[in-house]
Design an enzyme around this catalytic site. Structure first.
Site, PDB file in Angstrom:
ATOM      1  CG  HIS A  36       1.013   6.763  -7.090  1.00  0.00           C
ATOM      2  ND1 HIS A  36       1.766   7.912  -7.228  1.00  0.00           N
ATOM      3  CD2 HIS A  36       1.459   6.166  -5.944  1.00  0.00           C
ATOM      4  CE1 HIS A  36       2.616   8.019  -6.220  1.00  0.00           C
ATOM      5  NE2 HIS A  36       2.447   6.965  -5.427  1.00  0.00           N
TER       6      HIS A  36
ATOM      7  CB  THR B 105      -2.960   3.955   0.764  1.00  0.00           C
ATOM      8  OG1 THR B 105      -2.850   4.766  -0.400  1.00  0.00           O
ATOM      9  CG2 THR B 105      -4.253   3.158   0.703  1.00  0.00           C
TER      10      THR B 105
ATOM     11  CG  LEU C 267      -1.972  -1.049   1.389  1.00  0.00           C
ATOM     12  CD1 LEU C 267      -2.622  -0.954   2.766  1.00  0.00           C
ATOM     13  CD2 LEU C 267      -3.016  -0.920   0.297  1.00  0.00           C
ATOM     14  CG  ASP C 268       0.564   4.336  -2.954  1.00  0.00           C
ATOM     15  OD1 ASP C 268       1.380   3.501  -3.384  1.00  0.00           O
ATOM     16  OD2 ASP C 268      -0.240   4.957  -3.678  1.00  0.00           O
ATOM     17  CE  LYS C 269       5.552   8.722   4.859  1.00  0.00           C
ATOM     18  NZ  LYS C 269       6.711   9.648   4.763  1.00  0.00           N
TER      19      LYS C 269
END
Length: 320
Positions: free
Chosen positions: A233, A139, A135-137
């Site tokens: 993203h 998110t 997961l993105d930072k």
């Protein structure tokens, strides 16, 4: 001293496919091993996993020693939604990076896993702490961690075959016109190295978005998103194509007041139990900041029904 293994291939297959079967490991692990120069076919070093084998080859594999990095001091906690022998499901907070990189200077989720003693064997000598997907930072939300090599292999296969997936919740700056799907090729933005954008030649990406609830003043909307591919993203880039932006996501064009983190949350995670095959679904509760914004700006009497996972899944089924 590195461990060396010798196999005699009996099938027509790609090198990475044959090695994954012989070693009982995921394709990703095998590909890293091949790229690292640790595989020989009939005495010649091979650096490409796509090499076609005819059968009868002698394959030598060198397993590098594990290179351990010391864990950084961890000052955050992570909610465990489910844990058993072979895997665990976490509710990752926003602001926590999943895996370290040269540019990452703070403690990561991997550091937290190290403190918990979650560590798997590895083929390419690099640390691997059960990370199946990322997961993105910014998110938050559900993420599954394998606790055994076999569970990691089977869960990684589900991710590749798309029998594992997630449903996301996001708050955006303008309501969508309708439920819809977005498909295009994504790649690095030609003029902004931190962004992902639609490109003529890149990696195929497909997302679906459904409308859930408009804000009281009609200016914002809570939506759900489902990914059919897992590109960096992806949700943020696809929403930008629709002229919509997640609250506080300035990188992808949000122009409102930014006093918080990006309101994107991996709400539902589904996969089959890696050992029994049982269908499983986990809901990751929203964090206080996102819940607080929804309660202040959206019809609170309908929020409970809006956030029922079964109702969200049904909306995507209706979209097709």
């Amino acid at each position: 001293m590195n461990e060396r293994k010798i196999f005699h291939n009996t099938e027509m297959a790609r090198l990475d496919q044959a090695l994954a079967k012989l070693l009982g490991e995921s394709r990703n692990q095998v590909e890293a091993l091949v790229r690292g120069g640790n595989v020989w076919v009939d005495g010649e070093k091979s650096s490409k996993g796509g090499v076609k084998l005819k059968g009868g080859e002698r394959i030598e594999v060198e397993i590098p020693l594990l290179r351990e990095n010391p864990a950084m001091e961890v000052e955050f906690e992570v909610e465990i939604l489910h844990e058993e022998e072979h895997f665990m499901v976490l509710n990752k907070p926003s602001g926590v990076v999943v895996h370290g990189a040269p540019s990452v200077k703070e403690a990561t989720l991997v550091d937290w896993l190290k403190k918990k003693g979650i560590s798997l064997s590895t083929l390419n000598g690099e640390e691997r702490h059960g990370i199946v997907h990322r997961l993105d930072k910014e998110t938050s939300g559900a993420i599954v961690i394998a606790k055994s090599n076999e569970a990691h292999r089977r869960l990684s296969l589900q991710l590749q075959e798309k029998s594992m997936g997630r449903y996301y919740l996001a708050i955006i700056d303008h309501p969508l016109k309708e439920d819809q799907r977005v498909e295009c090729y994504l790649g690095r933005h030609p003029h902004h190295r931190l962004k992902i954008a639609k490109v003529p030649v890149g990696r195929y990406a497909k997302s679906a978005f459904v409308k859930l609830e408009e804000s009281i003043d009609g200016s914002k909307e809570l939506i759900a998103a489902k990914l059919f591919t897992g590109r960096t993203h992806q949700i943020r880039a696809h929403l930008e194509l629709l002229g919509r932006h997640i609250l506080h996501d300035e990188l992808y064009g949000y122009r409102g007041t930014s006093e918080g983190r990006i309101f994107l949350h991996a709400y539902g995670l589904y996969f089959d139990h890696p050992m029994t095959g049982e269908s499983m679904f986990f809901k990751a509760p929203l964090f206080e900041d996102m819940i607080g914004y929804l309660q202040q700006n959206f019809p609170s009497e309908r929020l409970h029904e809006t956030l029922l996972p079964d109702a969200i899944v049904e909306r995507f089924s209706a979209l097709g």
